[in-house]
Design a protein around this motif. Sequence first.
Motif, PDB file in Angstrom:
ATOM      1  N   GLY A   1       9.915 145.933 -21.027  1.00 24.83           N
ATOM      2  CA  GLY A   1      10.075 147.832 -20.190  1.00 24.83           C
ATOM      3  C   GLY A   1      10.375 147.802 -18.625  1.00 24.83           C
ATOM      4  N   HIS A   2       9.937 146.615 -17.725  1.00 24.06           N
ATOM      5  CA  HIS A   2      10.767 146.031 -16.404  1.00 24.06           C
ATOM      6  C   HIS A   2      12.032 146.240 -17.101  1.00 24.06           C
ATOM      7  CE1 HIS A   2       6.905 146.762 -14.420  1.00 24.06           C
ATOM      8  NE2 HIS A   2       6.531 145.659 -15.198  1.00 24.06           N
ATOM      9  N   VAL A   3      12.726 145.443 -18.120  1.00 19.94           N
ATOM     10  CA  VAL A   3      13.869 144.622 -18.007  1.00 19.94           C
ATOM     11  C   VAL A   3      14.851 146.244 -18.350  1.00 19.94           C
ATOM     12  CG1 VAL A   3      15.569 143.603 -19.239  1.00 19.94           C
ATOM     13  CG2 VAL A   3      13.514 142.124 -18.251  1.00 19.94           C
ATOM     14  N   MET A   4      13.792 147.269 -19.413  1.00 20.43           N
ATOM     15  CA  MET A   4      14.988 148.414 -20.022  1.00 20.43           C
ATOM     16  C   MET A   4      14.786 149.016 -18.525  1.00 20.43           C
ATOM     17  SD  MET A   4      16.621 149.799 -22.234  1.00 20.43           S
ATOM     18  CE  MET A   4      15.736 149.676 -23.571  1.00 20.43           C
ATOM     19  N   ILE A   5      14.160 149.526 -17.994  1.00 20.37           N
ATOM     20  CA  ILE A   5      14.294 150.521 -17.169  1.00 20.37           C
ATOM     21  C   ILE A   5      15.308 149.986 -16.060  1.00 20.37           C
ATOM     22  CG2 ILE A   5      13.123 150.675 -14.900  1.00 20.37           C
ATOM     23  CD1 ILE A   5       9.960 151.158 -16.707  1.00 20.37           C
ATOM     24  N   ALA A   6      14.563 148.465 -15.890  1.00 20.77           N
ATOM     25  CA  ALA A   6      16.019 148.392 -14.395  1.00 20.77           C
ATOM     26  C   ALA A   6      17.481 148.504 -15.503  1.00 20.77           C
ATOM     27  CB  ALA A   6      16.088 146.573 -14.349  1.00 20.77           C
ATOM     28  N   LEU A   7      17.679 148.010 -16.117  1.00 21.73           N
ATOM     29  CA  LEU A   7      19.179 147.927 -17.069  1.00 21.73           C
ATOM     30  C   LEU A   7      20.003 149.561 -17.263  1.00 21.73           C
ATOM     31  CD1 LEU A   7      18.704 145.631 -20.303  1.00 21.73           C
ATOM     32  CD2 LEU A   7      20.409 145.202 -17.764  1.00 21.73           C
ATOM     33  N   ALA A   8      18.669 149.731 -17.441  1.00 23.12           N
ATOM     34  CA  ALA A   8      19.041 151.779 -17.022  1.00 23.12           C
ATOM     35  C   ALA A   8      19.430 151.908 -15.816  1.00 23.12           C
ATOM     36  CB  ALA A   8      18.060 152.675 -17.736  1.00 23.12           C
ATOM     37  N   ARG A   9      18.572 151.417 -14.484  1.00 19.84           N
ATOM     38  CA  ARG A   9      19.462 151.976 -13.303  1.00 19.84           C
ATOM     39  C   ARG A   9      20.621 151.900 -13.148  1.00 19.84           C
ATOM     40  NH1 ARG A   9      12.656 151.264 -11.145  1.00 19.84           N
ATOM     41  NH2 ARG A   9      11.808 152.834 -11.618  1.00 19.84           N
ATOM     42  N   ASP A  10      20.922 151.260 -13.557  1.00 18.81           N
ATOM     43  CA  ASP A  10      21.632 150.018 -13.148  1.00 18.81           C
ATOM     44  C   ASP A  10      22.288 149.810 -14.013  1.00 18.81           C
ATOM     45  OD1 ASP A  10      23.909 148.867 -11.777  1.00 18.81           O
ATOM     46  OD2 ASP A  10      22.746 147.783 -10.037  1.00 18.81           O
ATOM     47  N   PRO A  11      23.572 149.900 -14.454  1.00 24.02           N
ATOM     48  CA  PRO A  11      24.150 149.723 -15.661  1.00 24.02           C
ATOM     49  C   PRO A  11      24.503 148.443 -15.700  1.00 24.02           C
ATOM     50  CG  PRO A  11      24.403 151.602 -15.884  1.00 24.02           C
ATOM     51  CD  PRO A  11      23.871 151.509 -14.580  1.00 24.02           C
ATOM     52  N   GLY A  12      25.887 147.931 -14.680  1.00 23.39           N
ATOM     53  CA  GLY A  12      25.856 146.743 -13.944  1.00 23.39           C
ATOM     54  C   GLY A  12      25.555 146.019 -13.183  1.00 23.39           C
ATOM     55  N   ILE A  13      24.212 146.342 -13.856  1.00 25.02           N
ATOM     56  CA  ILE A  13      23.134 144.959 -13.042  1.00 25.02           C
ATOM     57  C   ILE A  13      23.296 143.527 -13.657  1.00 25.02           C
ATOM     58  CG2 ILE A  13      21.062 144.975 -14.120  1.00 25.02           C
ATOM     59  CD1 ILE A  13      19.507 144.867 -11.542  1.00 25.02           C
ATOM     60  N   ARG A  14      23.365 142.305 -12.262  1.00 25.30           N
ATOM     61  CA  ARG A  14      23.043 140.819 -13.238  1.00 25.30           C
ATOM     62  C   ARG A  14      21.676 140.806 -13.573  1.00 25.30           C
ATOM     63  NH1 ARG A  14      25.113 137.522  -8.621  1.00 25.30           N
ATOM     64  NH2 ARG A  14      23.356 138.772  -7.071  1.00 25.30           N
ATOM     65  N   LEU A  15      21.983 140.003 -14.330  1.00 27.06           N
ATOM     66  CA  LEU A  15      20.346 139.643 -15.139  1.00 27.06           C
ATOM     67  C   LEU A  15      19.958 138.873 -14.364  1.00 27.06           C
ATOM     68  CD1 LEU A  15      21.416 138.717 -18.827  1.00 27.06           C
ATOM     69  CD2 LEU A  15      20.807 140.945 -17.685  1.00 27.06           C
ATOM     70  N   ARG A  16      20.667 137.921 -13.132  1.00 27.69           N
ATOM     71  CA  ARG A  16      19.942 137.401 -11.648  1.00 27.69           C
ATOM     72  C   ARG A  16      19.047 137.967 -11.359  1.00 27.69           C
ATOM     73  NH1 ARG A  16      24.292 133.727  -8.697  1.00 27.69           N
ATOM     74  NH2 ARG A  16      23.947 132.972 -10.915  1.00 27.69           N
ATOM     75  N   ASP A  17      19.649 139.429 -11.530  1.00 29.19           N
ATOM     76  CA  ASP A  17      19.354 140.791 -10.456  1.00 29.19           C
ATOM     77  C   ASP A  17      18.067 141.099 -10.773  1.00 29.19           C
ATOM     78  OD1 ASP A  17      20.897 139.771  -7.925  1.00 29.19           O
ATOM     79  OD2 ASP A  17      22.760 141.009  -8.907  1.00 29.19           O
ATOM     80  N   VAL A  18      18.310 141.430 -11.972  1.00 25.62           N
ATOM     81  CA  VAL A  18      16.562 141.918 -13.048  1.00 25.62           C
ATOM     82  C   VAL A  18      15.318 140.722 -12.591  1.00 25.62           C
ATOM     83  CG1 VAL A  18      16.157 142.436 -15.269  1.00 25.62           C
ATOM     84  CG2 VAL A  18      18.264 142.985 -14.269  1.00 25.62           C
TER      85      VAL A  18
END
Length: 104
Positions: A24-41
């Motif tokens: 859930g946390h990863v999904m929310i992070a991706l939805a908030r910032d679609p260009g986020i790096r996985l390292r930052d997630v």
Amino acid sequence: MNPDDSVRGGPEQPQGWTFLTNHGHVMIALARDPGIRLRDVALLVGITERSVQSIVADLEGAGYVRRVRVGRRNRYEVDPTVPLRHPAEREHAIGELLRVFAPL
């Protein structure tokens, strides 16, 4: 600093259980910032980058997320129409949850 703090993202991360899973946390992070790096997630969620990669693969496999290559980076598109997985919440789509935590 506790040696485990670097894995969990720092001392500000909660101890014990939380209401949302790492998925859930990863999904929310991706939805908030679609260009986020996985390292930052990983830093945001407080888990390893390898764990984030595994979770993103799960989310892609289930149809919640689509990875789109943009130059040398990835962009993550969330499909808000996919239903939640648990039988108790299956009548609700992921978009309902994301509207609360990651308003578009």
